[in-house]
Motif scaffolding. Structure first.
Motif, PDB file in Angstrom:
ATOM      1  N   TRP A   1      -8.483  13.189  14.218  1.00 22.64           N
ATOM      2  CA  TRP A   1      -8.551  11.735  14.300  1.00 22.64           C
ATOM      3  C   TRP A   1      -7.417  11.133  13.491  1.00 22.64           C
ATOM      4  CZ3 TRP A   1     -11.204   8.355  10.462  1.00 22.64           C
ATOM      5  CH2 TRP A   1     -11.476   9.008   9.264  1.00 22.64           C
ATOM      6  N   HIS A   2      -7.543   9.858  13.106  1.00 20.56           N
ATOM      7  CA  HIS A   2      -6.400   9.084  12.656  1.00 20.56           C
ATOM      8  C   HIS A   2      -5.797   9.553  11.330  1.00 20.56           C
ATOM      9  CE1 HIS A   2      -3.897   5.645  13.516  1.00 20.56           C
ATOM     10  NE2 HIS A   2      -4.112   5.104  12.332  1.00 20.56           N
ATOM     11  N   SER A   3      -6.486  10.364  10.582  1.00 17.11           N
ATOM     12  CA  SER A   3      -5.949  10.795   9.281  1.00 17.11           C
ATOM     13  C   SER A   3      -5.223  12.131   9.344  1.00 17.11           C
ATOM     14  CB  SER A   3      -7.083  10.896   8.251  1.00 17.11           C
ATOM     15  OG  SER A   3      -7.972  11.951   8.599  1.00 17.11           O
ATOM     16  N   VAL A   4      -5.080  12.723  10.519  1.00 18.74           N
ATOM     17  CA  VAL A   4      -4.598  14.103  10.610  1.00 18.74           C
ATOM     18  C   VAL A   4      -3.216  14.304  10.004  1.00 18.74           C
ATOM     19  CG1 VAL A   4      -3.660  13.812  12.945  1.00 18.74           C
ATOM     20  CG2 VAL A   4      -4.371  16.092  12.171  1.00 18.74           C
ATOM     21  N   THR A   5      -2.327  13.316  10.067  1.00 18.87           N
ATOM     22  CA  THR A   5      -0.964  13.494   9.550  1.00 18.87           C
ATOM     23  C   THR A   5      -0.895  13.423   8.032  1.00 18.87           C
ATOM     24  OG1 THR A   5      -0.378  11.142   9.629  1.00 18.87           O
ATOM     25  CG2 THR A   5      -0.011  12.435  11.636  1.00 18.87           C
ATOM     26  N   GLN A   6      -1.954  12.935   7.403  1.00 22.68           N
ATOM     27  CA  GLN A   6      -1.931  12.713   5.957  1.00 22.68           C
ATOM     28  C   GLN A   6      -2.089  14.016   5.179  1.00 22.68           C
ATOM     29  OE1 GLN A   6      -4.407   8.698   6.699  1.00 22.68           O
ATOM     30  NE2 GLN A   6      -4.353   9.281   4.554  1.00 22.68           N
TER      31      GLN A   6
END
Length: 257
Positions: free
Chosen positions: A223-228
């Protein structure tokens, strides 16, 4: 280019992985990290931040850009206005299409910012962006504001929350303008997670359909936090598999402006 409630260091783990084959510049956008003292961009926010990105590219010689969330919108806009970009990776740009996200709630966000009520502004932001599990952003606003008040004791969180004005400015300025990306000529990879919010899935699909030759890769279960960073609930190894291609060097941090 990082997104909302982030700064350059939020993608440090991913940058270190990509540095095996790339020279990576981590950019602190205005109002974030080392760029926090810069004058905050006023409307149109997208134009100012796209200009900042162009300046970074010209200073570093970089020609490939990885934009995360609102940073992805800025990266695409920079490409549209002639920034020297040969390749784009766009992760879940929050482009609102036909009311896919409730931008009507931005009036409550604006009002909270106007009266310097940062906890309420942050709570409204959670609802608009639909960040976190559905049970969380589905909570009543006073509950979210109370939780935000505790988080805002951190100076870093408070700085990022104040910069939400620019992030929502970018989202507002680009709502229902997804067709514009058809003018992007850079080689483009669009990334999204299969577990992300529906409006972000819709935006990623629409962008990939409109940019000529774009590739769309869906990261299973992400989901939206995967790159962090790993410490910020990210899974950088999942992102790296799609974004690594050539050259080798160390990651560097770059101050905007």
């Amino acid at each position: 280019m990082h997104g909302a409630m982030q700064e350059a260091s939020s993608q440090r783990d991913l940058a270190e992985l990509l540095a095996e084959r790339h020279t990576v510049h981590l950019v602190d956008r205005r109002g974030h990290g080392a760029s926090g003292a810069l004058p905050h961009p006023g409307p149109p926010h997208t134009v100012r931040e796209a200009d900042d990105l162009r300046a970074v590219l010209e200073a570093t010689g970089a020609t490939s850009v990885f934009g995360v969330s609102s940073g992805a919108i800025i990266a695409a806009r920079a490409a549209l206005v002639g920034a020297p970009i040969d390749a784009l990776a766009l992760f879940e740009p929050p482009l609102v299409i036909d009311g896919s996200a409730d931008l009507g709630a931005l009036s409550a966000f604006d009002a909270a910012i106007e009266r310097d009520d940062l906890p309420t502004a942050m709570g409204v932001a959670m609802k608009i962006a639909q960040m976190g599990p559905p049970w969380m952003f589905g909570l009543p606003l006073p509950v979210l504001a109370a939780a935000s008040r505790r988080m805002l004791r951190s100076p870093v969180v408070a700085e990022r929350a104040r910069a939400l004005v620019a992030d929502f400015g970018v989202v507002r300025e680009n709502a229902d303008r997804v067709d514009d990306v058809a003018g992007v000529t850079a080689r483009t990879l669009v990334l999204s997670g299969s577990a992300t919010r529906p409006y972000l899935k819709r935006a990623a699909t629409a962008v990939a359909e409109r940019i000529p030759g774009a590739q769309h890769v869906v990261l299973p279960g992400e989901w939206h936090s995967v790159t962090q960073n790993r410490g910020e609930r990210g899974r950088p190894t999942a992102s790296r598999r799609c974004c690594s291609t050539s050259s080798r060097a160390e990651p560097r941090s770059t101050r905007a402006g």
